[in-house]
Scaffold this active site. Structure first.
Site, PDB file in Angstrom:
ATOM      1  N   ARG A 225      31.443  83.010 -74.041  1.00  0.00           N
ATOM      2  CA  ARG A 225      30.168  83.108 -73.319  1.00  0.00           C
ATOM      3  C   ARG A 225      29.391  84.375 -73.662  1.00  0.00           C
ATOM      4  NH1 ARG A 225      31.336  80.981 -67.800  1.00  0.00           N
ATOM      5  NH2 ARG A 225      31.216  83.088 -67.047  1.00  0.00           N
TER       6      ARG A 225
ATOM      7  N   LYS B 266      49.999  78.746 -72.583  1.00  0.00           N
ATOM      8  CA  LYS B 266      50.518  78.734 -71.228  1.00  0.00           C
ATOM      9  C   LYS B 266      49.661  79.631 -70.360  1.00  0.00           C
ATOM     10  CE  LYS B 266      53.889  81.593 -69.811  1.00  0.00           C
ATOM     11  NZ  LYS B 266      53.800  83.039 -69.688  1.00  0.00           N
TER      12      LYS B 266
ATOM     13  N   HIS C 145      55.277  80.941 -76.949  1.00  0.00           N
ATOM     14  CA  HIS C 145      55.435  81.847 -78.101  1.00  0.00           C
ATOM     15  C   HIS C 145      56.904  82.192 -78.368  1.00  0.00           C
ATOM     16  CE1 HIS C 145      55.562  85.211 -75.213  1.00  0.00           C
ATOM     17  NE2 HIS C 145      56.034  85.951 -76.187  1.00  0.00           N
TER      18      HIS C 145
ATOM     19  N   LYS D  56      59.439  82.892 -82.180  1.00  0.00           N
ATOM     20  CA  LYS D  56      60.216  84.089 -82.524  1.00  0.00           C
ATOM     21  C   LYS D  56      61.289  83.729 -83.526  1.00  0.00           C
ATOM     22  CE  LYS D  56      59.633  86.440 -78.107  1.00  0.00           C
ATOM     23  NZ  LYS D  56      59.235  87.826 -78.246  1.00  0.00           N
TER      24      LYS D  56
ATOM     25  N   GLU E  65      62.820  92.915 -69.140  1.00  0.00           N
ATOM     26  CA  GLU E  65      61.696  93.726 -69.610  1.00  0.00           C
ATOM     27  C   GLU E  65      61.694  95.033 -68.835  1.00  0.00           C
ATOM     28  OE1 GLU E  65      58.021  91.258 -70.696  1.00  0.00           O
ATOM     29  OE2 GLU E  65      58.799  90.237 -68.942  1.00  0.00           O
TER      30      GLU E  65
ATOM     31  N   ASP F  21      56.179  82.229 -64.627  1.00  0.00           N
ATOM     32  CA  ASP F  21      55.753  82.993 -65.804  1.00  0.00           C
ATOM     33  C   ASP F  21      56.785  82.934 -66.931  1.00  0.00           C
ATOM     34  OD1 ASP F  21      53.959  84.877 -67.126  1.00  0.00           O
ATOM     35  OD2 ASP F  21      55.504  86.386 -66.794  1.00  0.00           O
TER      36      ASP F  21
ATOM     37  N   HIS G  11      59.724  79.983 -71.138  1.00  0.00           N
ATOM     38  CA  HIS G  11      60.521  80.680 -72.151  1.00  0.00           C
ATOM     39  C   HIS G  11      62.035  80.495 -71.949  1.00  0.00           C
ATOM     40  CE1 HIS G  11      56.676  82.252 -73.078  1.00  0.00           C
ATOM     41  NE2 HIS G  11      56.701  83.327 -72.323  1.00  0.00           N
TER      42      HIS G  11
ATOM     43  N   LYS H   7      60.998  92.115 -64.523  1.00  0.00           N
ATOM     44  CA  LYS H   7      60.185  93.240 -64.988  1.00  0.00           C
ATOM     45  C   LYS H   7      60.814  94.534 -64.479  1.00  0.00           C
ATOM     46  CE  LYS H   7      56.568  90.543 -66.194  1.00  0.00           C
ATOM     47  NZ  LYS H   7      56.275  90.286 -67.603  1.00  0.00           N
TER      48      LYS H   7
HETATM   49  C1  BG6 Z   1      54.590  86.098 -71.494  1.00  0.00           C
HETATM   50  C2  BG6 Z   1      54.618  86.431 -70.039  1.00  0.00           C
HETATM   51  O1  BG6 Z   1      54.512  84.713 -71.680  1.00  0.00           O
HETATM   52  O2  BG6 Z   1      55.751  86.609 -72.124  1.00  0.00           O
HETATM   53  C3  BG6 Z   1      54.747  87.933 -69.839  1.00  0.00           C
HETATM   54  O3  BG6 Z   1      53.432  85.969 -69.414  1.00  0.00           O
HETATM   55  C4  BG6 Z   1      55.926  88.468 -70.591  1.00  0.00           C
HETATM   56  O4  BG6 Z   1      54.869  88.260 -68.444  1.00  0.00           O
HETATM   57  C5  BG6 Z   1      55.885  88.007 -72.043  1.00  0.00           C
HETATM   58  O5  BG6 Z   1      55.896  89.883 -70.522  1.00  0.00           O
HETATM   59  C6  BG6 Z   1      57.160  88.397 -72.777  1.00  0.00           C
HETATM   60  O6  BG6 Z   1      56.990  88.157 -74.135  1.00  0.00           O
HETATM   61  P1  BG6 Z   1      57.784  89.005 -75.228  1.00  0.00           P
HETATM   62  O7  BG6 Z   1      57.396  88.365 -76.508  1.00  0.00           O
HETATM   63  O8  BG6 Z   1      57.306  90.416 -75.091  1.00  0.00           O
HETATM   64  O9  BG6 Z   1      59.225  88.868 -74.893  1.00  0.00           O
END
Ligand code: BG6
Length: 483
Positions: A51, A148, A178, A182, A216, A235, A240, A331
């Site tokens: 936009r 996502k 994603h 990896k 994380e 999330d 994942h 986290k």
């Molecule tokens: C994302 C989540 O899909 O993946 C995040 O929304 C998360 O909260 C991230 O931190 C982790 O990805 P990676 O590649 O850093 O392990």
């Protein structure tokens, strides 16, 4: 080892949400790196669409800055960068109106692959699909890429799938997770199905339990609004961790092709038992002297959203009945460290007597950082003193084993975007897979509502004590979280 880059044919890639965070951080730097690696040439075109009122020059400047910040390109890359920026165009576009659509249509070249990346909130997916159709861009050469979160429950995921299916065939829809891009995650399949060694032992007869940890160390700064509505279950687990679980647990597909792999993953999801509330522990991080608490970061002092979750998951099928899978993610934990540990059963009988102790083989697949595989084996402790046993790791770091090639591995987005252009859906989620994952997730989330708020845990810890108890009560222990 020789790097084998297979160039892709020239293509048009449109990034809806081209000025957004994901485009700047991930998509554009990934394309730049593939360009520099020689995988795409100067005939291809990348078109940002958003936009924001900008012209192509202004957008190129923005892309140049994003690559400087996130793409690792220094001054010595200046030429490569300028050539890359020459591929870039921009249209100011309204997803729900008519602005920009004829201009976009005019930029798309006939007879070659066009990919439309929906890097926007899911509520726009249906509108974009509809407009692409209306302006004659939803033809057989096109693919759409969606990010996502794919919905927030089964119902919304079904609506999204239906909105996309109105104008696109499933074979044209690339749903990104994603984690599947990896390198180490793909390695799970190589380890399992490329070796004779592991597969015969890969079942409940030999495996005591499996632990999947995605830890994380960062909090949710800057994403509080989204995260507080999602939580760790939506999330991370629904997508994942679920994908990791599928790759570890699935039956060998007959072929490494998209539907063979995705059929097997789907069977795993459908075989998951419902998780009882007693098998779920949720946590939320507290403040330290220097870092704010979760609630402060999401600006919601009553938030009952989890920033940590641990679950005991059971799979009801012949291979896995009786072998629990313990999953955890969170986290602000002690380290950024993700791994899958396959803990084998004790040998059926010890010929060395009680004093030799209890020993187990553990196969650890380290996903990040320090990617590699470690197999714990039991040997004799050297020296006199009888037959004393000790566990030692057969430790293989991919970086050491593969040398500089390991550093040249493309990141997940590079791999996945090139797969879209090549038309390979193996590493993307199929619609029925996403729906099955939500069907399993929804009742677990519904269970949170009657549950106590998440347990507080200290920043830099391994999560709340209750998560330790979840596995201790089965006579097992979590592996240490360490990078
Ligand atoms: C994302 C989540 O899909 O993946 C995040 O929304 C998360 O909260 C991230 O931190 C982790 O990805 P990676 O590649 O850093 O392990």
């Amino acid at each position: 080892m020789v790097s084998r880059i297979i160039p892709v044919d020239p293509f048009d890639l449109v990034i809806f949400g081209g000025t957004g965070d994901l485009a700047r951080r991930k998509i554009l730097p990934a394309l730049y790196r593939r360009f520099r690696a020689g995988q795409m040439d100067e005939q291809s075109r990348i078109i940002g669409a958003a936009r924001t009122e900008l012209d192509a020059r202004g957008y190129r400047e923005m892309v140049g800055e994003a690559i400087g910040e996130f793409g690792g390109g220094g001054a010595e890359d200046a030429r490569g960068l300028q050539e890359f920026l020459d591929l870039i165009d921009y249209v100011t576009l309204d997803a729900r109106g008519e602005t920009g659509w004829p201009e976009l249509r005019a930029l798309i070249r006939e007879g070659r692959v066009s990919a439309y990346y929906f890097s926007v909130a899911p509520r726009f997916f249906g509108d974009l699909a509809q407009q692409l159709h209306k302006y004659g861009m939803a033809d057989g050469n096109c693919r759409i890429v969606v990010e996502k979160p794919f919905g927030r429950d089964l119902e919304s995921a079904k609506l999204l799938n239906a909105a996309l299916a109105r104008h696109f065939d499933e074979s044209q829809i690339y749903r990104i997770d994603h984690y599947l891009g990896k390198e180490t995650v793909q390695n799970l399949m190589a380890v399992r199905f490329g070796n004779m060694l592991f597969e015969p032992l890969w079942n409940s007869q030999f495996v005591d339990h499996i632990q999947i940890t995605v830890a994380e160390s960062e909090g949710v700064a800057g994403r509080g609004e989204y995260y507080d509505r999602a939580g760790a279950m939506r999330d991370m687990v629904q997508n994942h961790l679920m994908q990791l679980l599928c790759l570890i647990a699935m039956e060998p597909p007959a072929k490494f092709d998209p539907d063979s792999v995705r059929d097997e993953k789907l069977k795993v999801i459908r075989a998951l038992d419902p998780v009882r509330p007693g098998n779920v522990v949720r946590g939320q991080y507290e403040a330290t002297e220097t870092r704010p608490s979760y609630r402060k970061q999401v600006e919601n002092r009553d938030s009952a959203t989890e920033s940590f979750i641990a679950l005991k998951v059971l799979i009801s099928n012949w291979r896995w009945a009786g072998t629990p899978f313990y999953l955890r993610t969170g986290k602000r934990l002690r380290d950024r460290a993700s791994e899958i540990a396959v803990v084998f059963k004790d040998a059926p009988h010890s010929i060395f007597g009680e004093e030799a102790g209890r020993h187990r083989n553990i196969l650890t697949i380290k996903l990040q950082p320090n990617e590699g595989i470690e197999l714990g084996v039991t040997i004799k402790e050297p020296g006199p003193g009888g037959m004393r046993l000790v566990d030692v790791p057969l430790d293989m770091s991919f970086a050491e084993a593969l040398g500089p090639e390991a550093d040249a591995v493309p990141d997940a987005y590079e791999r996945l975007i090139m797969d879209v252009i090549r038309g390979n859906q193996t590493l993307f989620m199929r619609g029925d897979e996403v729906e099955a994952a939500w069907a399993w997730t929804d009742p677990i989330i519904a269970g949170f509502e009657d549950d106590a708020p998440p347990h507080p845990y200290a920043t830099g810890s391994s999560g709340p004590d209750e998560a330790l108890a979840l596995i201790h009560r089965d006579g097992r222990r979590w592996r240490e979280i360490k990078a």
